[in-house]
Design an enzyme around this catalytic site. Sequence first.
Site, mmCIF file in Angstrom:
data_model
loop_
_atom_site.group_PDB
_atom_site.id
_atom_site.type_symbol
_atom_site.label_atom_id
_atom_site.label_comp_id
_atom_site.label_asym_id
_atom_site.label_seq_id
_atom_site.Cartn_x
_atom_site.Cartn_y
_atom_site.Cartn_z
ATOM 1 N N ARG A 135 -20.157 13.959 11.949
ATOM 2 C CA ARG A 135 -20.797 13.409 10.745
ATOM 3 C C ARG A 135 -21.963 12.478 11.041
ATOM 4 O O ARG A 135 -22.959 12.489 10.314
ATOM 5 C CB ARG A 135 -19.742 12.665 9.929
ATOM 6 N N LEU A 156 -6.460 11.675 7.756
ATOM 7 C CA LEU A 156 -5.167 11.914 7.113
ATOM 8 C C LEU A 156 -4.105 11.903 8.206
ATOM 9 O O LEU A 156 -3.007 11.373 8.022
ATOM 10 C CB LEU A 156 -5.171 13.259 6.379
ATOM 11 N N HIS A 163 -20.934 9.795 5.445
ATOM 12 C CA HIS A 163 -20.666 11.240 5.380
ATOM 13 C C HIS A 163 -21.960 11.963 5.013
ATOM 14 O O HIS A 163 -22.642 11.566 4.081
ATOM 15 C CB HIS A 163 -19.582 11.527 4.349
ATOM 16 N N SER A 200 -16.826 17.992 0.603
ATOM 17 C CA SER A 200 -16.089 17.998 1.864
ATOM 18 C C SER A 200 -16.755 18.796 2.991
ATOM 19 O O SER A 200 -17.415 19.800 2.759
ATOM 20 C CB SER A 200 -14.708 18.584 1.607
ATOM 21 N N GLY A 237 0.829 -1.205 0.000
ATOM 22 C CA GLY A 237 0.000 0.000 0.000
ATOM 23 C C GLY A 237 0.857 1.246 0.000
ATOM 24 O O GLY A 237 1.776 1.390 0.796
ATOM 25 N N GLY A 238 0.542 2.130 -0.912
ATOM 26 C CA GLY A 238 1.287 3.377 -1.033
ATOM 27 C C GLY A 238 0.393 4.582 -0.907
ATOM 28 O O GLY A 238 0.527 5.564 -1.621
ATOM 29 N N GLY A 239 -0.580 4.513 0.024
ATOM 30 C CA GLY A 239 -1.301 5.720 0.423
ATOM 31 C C GLY A 239 -0.445 6.420 1.466
ATOM 32 O O GLY A 239 0.749 6.123 1.614
ATOM 33 N N GLY A 268 1.215 3.885 4.080
ATOM 34 C CA GLY A 268 2.270 3.041 3.535
ATOM 35 C C GLY A 268 3.514 3.841 3.165
ATOM 36 O O GLY A 268 4.647 3.421 3.417
#
Lengths: 588, 254
Positions: free
Chosen positions: A285, A392, A236, A250, A10-12, A15
Amino acid sequence: MSQPKIIVVGGGLAGLMATMKIAEKGIKVDLISLVPVKRSHSVCAQGGVNAALDTKGEGDSTWEHFDDTIYGGDFLANQTPVKNMCESAPGLIYTMDRMGVMFSRTPEGLMDLRRFGGTKNRRTAFSGATTGQQLLYACDEQVRKHEAAGMVTKYENFEFLSAVIDDQGTCRGCIAQDLNTMEIHKFVGDAVILATGGGGMIFGKSTNSVICTANAASAVYQQGVYMSNMEFIQIHPTAMLGDDKTRLMSESARGDGGRVWTYKDGKPWYFLEDWYPAYGNLVPRDIAARAIYKVCIEMGLGVDGKNQVYLDLSHLPSEFLNRRLGGIIEIYEKFHGDDPRKVPMKIFPGVHYFMGGMHTDWNHMTAIPGLFASGECDYMYHGANRLGANSLLSALYSGTVSGPAAAKYVTGLKKLSSEVGSKPFDQEYKRQVEWDEKVKKMHGKENPFQLHEEMGKAMLKNVAIVRYNKNLKENDNILQEMMERWKNINVVDNNAYGNQTVMYTKQLWNMMEMARVITLGALNRNESRGSHYKPEFPDRNDPDFLKTTKAKWTPKGPKFEWEEVDISWIKPRKRVYNVDKEVSKKNG
Amino acid sequence: MDKFIHFKIKRQDKPDTSPRWEEFKIPYKPNMNVVSSLMEIRKNPVNTKGEKSNPVVWECNCLEEVCGACTMRINGVPRQACSALIDKIYEKTGFGTPIVLEPLTKFPVVRDLMVDRTIMFENLKKVKAWVPVDGSWAIDRGPRFTDREHRWAYQISRCMTCGCCMEACPNVNSKSGFIGPSAISQVRLFNVHPIGSMHKEMRLDALMEKGGLQECGNSQNCKEFCPKEIPLTVNIAAMNKETIKYAIKKWLNK
Ligand SMILES: Cc1cc2nc3c(=O)[nH]c(=O)nc-3n(C[C@H](O)[C@H](O)[C@H](O)COP(=O)(O)OP(=O)(O)OC[C@H]3O[C@@H](n4cnc5c(N)ncnc54)[C@H](O)[C@@H]3O)c2cc1C
């Protein structure tokens, strides 16, 4: 002597951050990802990232951030790791700033902050309305630097299939499939970190990217990893419904002054401001989503008689909107046609985020030694409801924990994976090749894409905002029937190269396994807490359910157990948003 | 009568086989886009001749035009398939006309509409598109950055490495080895960042190598096709100026 090596899947944000931390310690990384890492789902995040920088003269503090997060999560999160995260946040965000993230600025040249839901302070750093993209790119660039220096080898367009586990029960590497050639490969590694993100696709349509299937988590769940709190799904409140996906608008729209309303008796009714005067449009939310649900479905007051209400920015100056929210305004304009600067947007709640995930210890190691989980795929930081702009943060932060923890783990190993012999690799490889062969030869009657659509509809109907035990039971029966129907799939693609249908069919099975964990987890929890709401049990029930759900895979379905929650810092109190939050009482 | 969306799709089974055309029709619904149409096709992949076919292979991911994955040629124009709305296309070409889908031509085809854009990421390595920080540990507040500079730098930082500018540029080909507009534009971004600018020479050096700035033929196509409206030609011109200044300085200091 051979050197240890770590595999990051995983490269988010999670990762890439873990990869950076490991490479800095001089340990090589194999980085495996479904897509080129720069296209990972983190790129979608819009509104911002939380850190109590306190640059607005509001007296914000990391304690207040911690308390908001625990309170917002309805006390289900283990408190110590959350406290550590909030305390690390300012340093972490300043580091991202040094790495070149184009954070929006104040006139003085400092990072600007906006307000998000479930808090009274401005605590959210942002880059216009494309914060995830900017953070992901900065991490991608740093990892590219390590790649150019030979510390990182990327395997993009590869799908993780399963962990390789030796006869001692230790993870020794993994099996992954090249999505182009369809070849299955063995990867030797002394630790494996899964940073594979969430699973919105289990609900068919969500705000997530289409690669968010929770496939990797489901694979290792079937190998012995526990899943925790999977029944907590964030819906959401403000999304645009579409045929192909639900596109997010958002929370920063409300943070920057957007108002939610519908018509009542012919006049605009700002129901969030009316019902929750203390927080108004910036309630968390789960609260906002339920309010919109109530207005549309129970009161029948949706705009134009449909399931939709207005999210209104049209009273704000265009220049301000372009600068602060350009990213989402563009999305709404491109996909809907109307200009949100002039007319209110039409929105409805949509599936967005998984609070639950793989169970780990506080160093992010799962029950399988050597196998770690980090990012949205773990369960650690958000309890029963995540506050906006905290994920995040948790993705980045968890990478700063899992990376060094894995590095420490591998340097303490008595035997490296390259020294344990090929048997565990051969065994797991064989299992995956046989499964692949079996799926390729499926020529039944069901179309996998249609079956997936049906599953998503059932999940949305029965396991979303409002949950009833009767529907949850029925949903589990539906899922089991679908798992039977899965066996009768026709893999409609006969090409041996780049066969997405075969991969999709395999993912679908794993999604169904996970859908059962979500459904039955919800059935077991007879209370309402955070995102999990049962009208039959409308209150939070701490004596019985202030507990982490843990699900273990068995051939007959998930088996559940419970674990105590760490409440060593703040005493649980009632969570309400119509009045100001009570000051927290320290525990002990 | 039922209305249909008509597609003419260039298909290729794998990298070394030759392409062929295949047509599909799917029932029309309002608000569809090219990705949602391809998703419809795969639920029942039968072509207009009534033959069973394989689902079309393409890349896609976010469906919000921020990941860059689903870039392809749609009626000859390089763009993201997710934001290519059928209603908008038909406003221009007339309802029911075949919509032509082809893979990008500047990159090797993997299968059908999917191409391999690795070269773009390699080019980012060549121009050292990163801020060389000492490490990822917390030190202190980052450098101050003016709001004015942030506004134009932020625009550049939204580049998705999607490949539209490469596709549109007549000078991008295997012979020139041209790194293309996006990589050049990224240099401008890193050279304005207060820490990045401390190392701007290494990036300018990279731009002066073969395949660098000198290959730009100033055709100005790139900026027309950038989905994020990055002023690519302005950035290329700025880098041209910088490298000239830098080259003279280097020469004087010899
Ligand atoms: C529209 C949207 C807006 C959002 N806005 C915000 C916001 O403003 N603020 C905020 O805090 N949060 C926001 N979030 C949430 C946040 O973006 C995510 O929770 C976070 O980015 C997850 O990061 P991650 O690193 O855990 O996973 P991801 O970014 O999802 O990365 C997962 C990685 O794993 C790889 N992968 C997955 N499965 C496999 C497999 N089987 N084999 C190989 N590789 C695999 C993928 O290729 C990818 O590289 C938003 C989410 C959405 C959907």
